[in-house]
Design an enzyme around this catalytic site. Structure first.
Site, PDB file in Angstrom:
ATOM      1  N   SER A 143      34.301  58.529  44.411  1.00 10.89           N
ATOM      2  CA  SER A 143      35.475  58.313  43.363  1.00 10.89           C
ATOM      3  C   SER A 143      36.556  58.404  44.386  1.00 10.89           C
ATOM      4  CB  SER A 143      35.737  59.354  42.249  1.00 10.89           C
ATOM      5  OG  SER A 143      37.006  58.823  41.693  1.00 10.89           O
ATOM      6  N   ASP A 291      42.067  53.780  42.253  1.00 12.15           N
ATOM      7  CA  ASP A 291      41.348  54.639  43.241  1.00 12.15           C
ATOM      8  C   ASP A 291      39.899  53.712  43.826  1.00 12.15           C
ATOM      9  OD1 ASP A 291      39.482  54.956  40.932  1.00 12.15           O
ATOM     10  OD2 ASP A 291      39.254  56.839  41.433  1.00 12.15           O
ATOM     11  N   ASP A 293      36.957  53.760  43.631  1.00 10.35           N
ATOM     12  CA  ASP A 293      35.699  53.046  42.684  1.00 10.35           C
ATOM     13  C   ASP A 293      36.317  52.479  41.559  1.00 10.35           C
ATOM     14  OD1 ASP A 293      36.447  55.458  41.518  1.00 10.35           O
ATOM     15  OD2 ASP A 293      34.351  55.745  40.633  1.00 10.35           O
ATOM     16  N   ASP A 295      37.852  53.421  38.857  1.00  7.56           N
ATOM     17  CA  ASP A 295      37.829  53.835  37.492  1.00  7.56           C
ATOM     18  C   ASP A 295      39.187  54.819  36.900  1.00  7.56           C
ATOM     19  OD1 ASP A 295      37.627  56.288  38.923  1.00  7.56           O
ATOM     20  OD2 ASP A 295      36.047  56.843  37.730  1.00  7.56           O
TER      21      ASP A 295
END
Length: 561
Positions: A143, A291, A293, A295
């Site tokens: 992440s 961010d 990734d 999500d």
């Protein structure tokens, strides 16, 4: 021979990665006992967040042996011949870890499939949920962690992250795995390169979003922060009828070193500097950031004093109001966490819909909105409430948006949130309003709910344990000049929630402090909320709230030092 050295030699003998073998061999040759202790004195714990840690050799690092053991443990808990989808981001090692996972799962008799290229986490989560024959999903990502980290998330058949006791069952299965060089491995597996089903779903969200004729004049600047969100977000905006956002060129391409930011988290100071500079140059109406990734979603807007980044609670409550204005039915449910703003409860009551609080983390938000059957996770969550979940959020800029069909993704979805923000901003613009005006409207109707955080990073995790123990033994009776009216030790389970390591202080006037260790970083996190009625000039009320938050931060810094 020391026990650590023996463990290292055993690891070295089974490690398939020449880079981590070379790293470990150099440590052994140098006799570096401290480095051995860091890598072999403990191990990464597999929990409800899966695995996450620094890359390197040893069980306390992310590497191919750690990943193969995790895959073997997961395989032991899954039905044979079950179909498993695997995604990965653009971080160092992610593609290799995805392939190792597929090889181990295939060798165990499962049917793994891997995305051909890096994908956003919500694409993977949606894919799991959208296919009835998929028994689990794996997403290789850390992440918004630093560049040196990687991680491993597990999704169950419902497309949500795992919760206890399933995490403990998988962890026990991992502990039972022998040498990874003795595991049977598959040589090939199907590959996917299509995010089409996710794009169809996200671009069809019925939230009053404008088609090209009504949203064409909204100017948006977007940054994926060197992550994997750009291509999917641009396709989603195009399918939904929005003009393409201007992408920050220095941060447009996936880059695992994140060269333009000190920390690839849009909440961190300086992370949005390039996006804000481009927005000023273009006279944009909105800045949106994902961010790495994709999500999470962050938003900044222009105001009288310059550009302002909305807090996770501000954006969450704005999105909640937008979703509830564009959905119907008294079975609708909105969910947030115990560390997020209490404003969502008031918004839900005003719309006549159901509200629930969950523990921190989207896995719990989704269980609060899930069916009574736990989908195979083994056990039911006592705080779960029935309802059609149309919106969930957590203050750490994580949102899952839905329409009358319910939420699109059973996890955080930074791309769906970005589309909803664009629709909300376009509608406000047509009404002669801004997102800041909508925030003021909410404060006048429900009272100003001002939130902030205090994070204390440590090098020694025992400092977090000792600080929590001190507060449990001797909780303060005043914080920030307000009386503590109720103290909850969340480790005992409170208000129907499962036990968790946290403390909650309810203060006079509806204010609140929650303290908990971070689940992903060596931090003690304090979540602050001040609630004030708006009876006069709202800017004066905001100034008073800021002063009250400062007083809370000062007291907590002293207590925790």
């Amino acid at each position: 021979m020391s026990d650590l050295r023996a463990q290292a030699l055993e690891w070295l003998a089974q490690d398939p990665d020449p880079d981590t073998r070379a790293e470990l061999r150099a440590i052994l040759d140098a006799g570096d006992e401290r480095a051995l202790a860091e890598r072999f004195g403990t191990r990464l714990e597999f929990g409800t967040a899966g695995l996450r840690g620094e890359l390197g050799a040893g069980p306390n690092r992310m590497n191919r042996v750690t990943v193969m053991r995790a895959a073997a443990g997961l395989a032991a808990r899954l039905p044979r011949r079950g179909r498993v989808i695997i995604g990965f981001d653009a971080r160092h090692g992610s593609r290799r870890f995805a392939a190792d996972t597929a090889a181990v799962l295939g060798g165990a008799g499962l049917r793994p499939e891997v995305f051909a290229d890096p994908v956003p986490t919500p694409v993977l989560a949606h894919f799991v949920r959208a296919h009835d024959d998929i028994v689990a999903g794996v997403m290789v990502t850390a992440s918004h962690n630093p560049p040196r980290d990687n991680g491993y998330k597990v999704y169950w058949a419902d497309g949500a992250q795992i919760v206890p006791p399933l995490d403990a069952e998988i962890s026990a299965a991992i502990d039972a795995v022998g040498r990874v060089d003795e595991l049977p491995l598959a040589a090939d597996w199907p590959v996917h390169d299509d995010a089409g089903r996710y794009l169809d779903a996200v671009s069809s969200l019925r939230l009053g979003g404008p088609a090209r004729d009504s949203g064409g004049d909204l100017s948006i600047v977007y940054t994926p922060l060197h992550g994997v969100g750009r291509d999917v977000l641009l396709q989603a905006f195009d399918r939904a009828g929005f003009p393409a956002p201007a992408v920050v060129p220095e941060q447009a391409e996936p880059d695992p070193d994140f060269p333009t930011v000190a920390f690839p988290n849009p909440e961190e100071p300086g992370a949005l500097d390039l996006a804000l500079a481009l927005a000023r140059a273009r006279g944009a109406d909105l800045v949106i950031a994902n961010d790495p990734d994709a999500d999470r979603c962050a938003v900044a807007v222009p105001g009288d004093g310059g550009w302002r980044t909305l807090t996770g609670d501000e954006l969450g409550c704005l999105l909640a109001g937008h979703v509830l204005r564009h959905t119907t039915g008294d079975d609708r449910l909105v969910v947030t966490t115990i560390v997020s703003s209490s404003l969502l409860r008031s918004i839900a009551a005003a719309h006549g819909v159901r509200f629930a609080e969950s523990l921190t983390g989207f896995k719990w938000i989704m269980k609060a909105g899930g069916p009574e059957d736990d989908g195979g996770c083994g056990g039911s969550s006592p705080h779960r409430k029935p309802g059609r979940l149309v919106f969930g959020y957590e203050e750490a800029i994580g949102y899952s948006v839905g329409d009358d069909r319910g939420v699109l993704v059973n996890d955080k979805d930074g791309i769906g949130a970005a589309l909803a923000v664009a629709a909300m901003a376009a509608q406000a613009r047509r009404d002669g309003r801004t997102l800041l005006d909508l925030l003021d409207d909410q404060a006048r109707e429900h009272g100003l709910h001002a939130t902030s955080q205090l994070s204390i990073r440590v090098d020694d995790l025992s400092l977090i344990t000792s600080a929590m123990s001190r507060l449990r033994a001797d909780p303060p009776v005043h914080l920030g000049g307000r009386a503590v009216e109720r103290f909850d030790d969340l480790s005992h389970g409170v208000d129907g929630l499962p036990p968790t390591d946290g403390l909650r202080f309810r203060l006079s006037g509806g204010s609140r402090v929650v303290i908990r260790p971070s689940g992903t970083e060596p931090k003690l996190k304090c979540y602050l909320e001040v609630v004030l009625p708006v009876e006069d000039d709202i800017q004066k009320v905001r100034a008073r709230a800021a002063a009250d938050l400062d007083a809370l931060r000062t007291d907590l810094s002293t207590i925790l030092s």
